[in-house]
Design an enzyme around this catalytic site. Structure first.
Site: not given
Ligand code: NAP
Ligand code: GDD
Length: 335
Positions: A13, A86, A128, A130, A152, A214, A281
């Protein structure tokens, strides 16, 4: 001369939005992707199909130092955005070992290869909210103590510490974003927001009947990914490297997200959402809300999307997606 940027995780994303943003600023954009992705481009590159002519992709594995070293040796990168990880918290409970391996060693390999080959290249680490986990204070800011609640979260604390240590030990420009949850129509379907908006759209079109979730009481500070990638870029344009919280400062429950997303399609979430223990979780992060004052003051960053606008955009995109399945055309507004 245009700047050269390397994005790991360009197929994700954030990587896709960041690539668009950097291209719009005139950057030469390179992406590090898994070899399997190059072999299955039609399925793996859906978020960057429209960019493929304008970016250069390199195959490498985050699990292999030589492959990363090879990519970094090929171009004189000015900036490196390390987004690959991941990123699904629930999966990290299922397989903590591979999450740690990818997220910690992958970050270390990137930093070590840059130190060896391109010590002047500016480095962004995708930290993050997290990492705050069982929060020590509210709202969370750069100085808030970390208490991660998942493999994570632990892997991200380690990546953050590695990034800071390369900055302090070797004088490299290494910055971390402490980004709170950010979403959009390109969000993976496993994350709760996209699970809700895609299922609400499918229920509206008669393609599904229920949504199993959840913990509905978890609270998150949800912003739009397009806004957040602008902050990543700004962090690497500063005079000195530092760490920044990026957040909206608002928090909402999963339940409220459900209510608003279902209301967008004229439905009552209570008629369709069921709690399913399988999605709980082992350890939950109950409440996240960030204080982005430092990013606002020092980077001049401000989010543009409101919570409501983000939900509307996601629901509309998912209605369009779902309507391709049964040939209907439905608009989120006015239904
Ligand atoms: P995402 O959509 O899950 O994208 C993850 C990316 O990492 C994909 O391009 C995936 O490639 C690649 N990847 C995963 N495992 C890999 C591996 N073993 N080798 C090479 N590439 C790998 O995540 P995102 O939401 O864009 O988030 C980007 C970063 O920001 C992540 O590090 C995430 O932990 C961090 N982050 C996200 C959020 C959020 O809310 N979105 C918030 C805080 C931090 P493939 O397409 O090949 O799977
Ligand atoms: N995925 C998921 N699926 N989450 C659920 C569900 C369900 O069915 N039901 C409730 N939840 C709750 C989770 O328990 C969590 O509290 C909240 O929804 C958000 O879950 P996710 O959308 O999976 O995101 P996250 O907060 O665990 O993690 C995301 O944000 C982080 C930053 O705070 C990811 O993008 C991480 O990569 C990122 O670092």
């Amino acid at each position: 001369m245009s700047k050269k940027a390397l994005i790991t995780g360009i197929t994700g994303q954030d990587g896709s939005y960041l690539a668009e943003h950097l291209l719009s600023l005139g950057y030469e954009v390179h992406g590090l992707v898994r070899r399997v992705a190059l072999e299955d481009a039609a399925r793996r590159f859906t978020r960057i199909t429209h960019l493929l002519e304008r970016v250069t992709l390199h195959a490498a594995s985050l699990e292999s130092y030589p492959s990363i070293f090879h990519v970094i040796s090929r171009h004189d990168f000015d900036e490196c955005y390390h987004l690959a990880a991941q990123s699904f918290v629930a999966e990290s409970f299922a397989d903590g070992f591979s999450t740690m391996n990818t997220n910690i060693n992958g970050t270390h390999y990137m930093l070590a290869a840059l130190r060896e080959l391109r010590p002047q290249c500016r480095f962004y680490f995708a930290g993050s909210s997290e990492m705050f986990g069982k929060v020590a204070e509210t709202p969370q800011r750069e100085t808030t103590r970390f208490h991660p609640r998942s493999p994570y979260g632990i892997s991200k604390v380690a990546g953050f510490d590695l990034t800071r240590n390369y900055r302090e030990a070797y004088g490299m420009f290494c910055a971390s974003g402490l980004l709170f949850n950010h979403e959009g129509p390109r969000r993976g379907y496993e994350f709760v927001t996209r699970k809700i908006t895609s299922t609400a759209a499918r229920i509206k079109l008669g393609l599904a009947t229920e949504l199993r979730l959840g913990n509905l009481d978890a609270q998150r500070d949800w912003g739009h990914a397009k806004d957040y990638v602008r902050a990543m870029h700004l962090m690497l344009q500063q005079d000195t490297a530092d760490d920044y919280v990026v957040a909206t400062g608002e928090t909402h429950t999963v339940r409220e997200f459900c209510r608003r997303a279902f209301a967008e399609v004229g439905l009552n979430y209570e008629d369709h959402v069921h709690v399913d223990e399988r999605f709980l979780r082992p350890a939950e992060v109950d409440l996240l809300v960030g204080d982005a004052s430092k990013a606002k003051q020092e980077l001049g960053w401000e989010p543009e999307y409101t919570f409501g606008e983000m939900i509307r955009e996601m629901v509309q995109a998912d209605l369009e997606e779902a309507s391709k399945e049964n040939g209907q055309t439905v608009s989120a507004r006015g239904v």
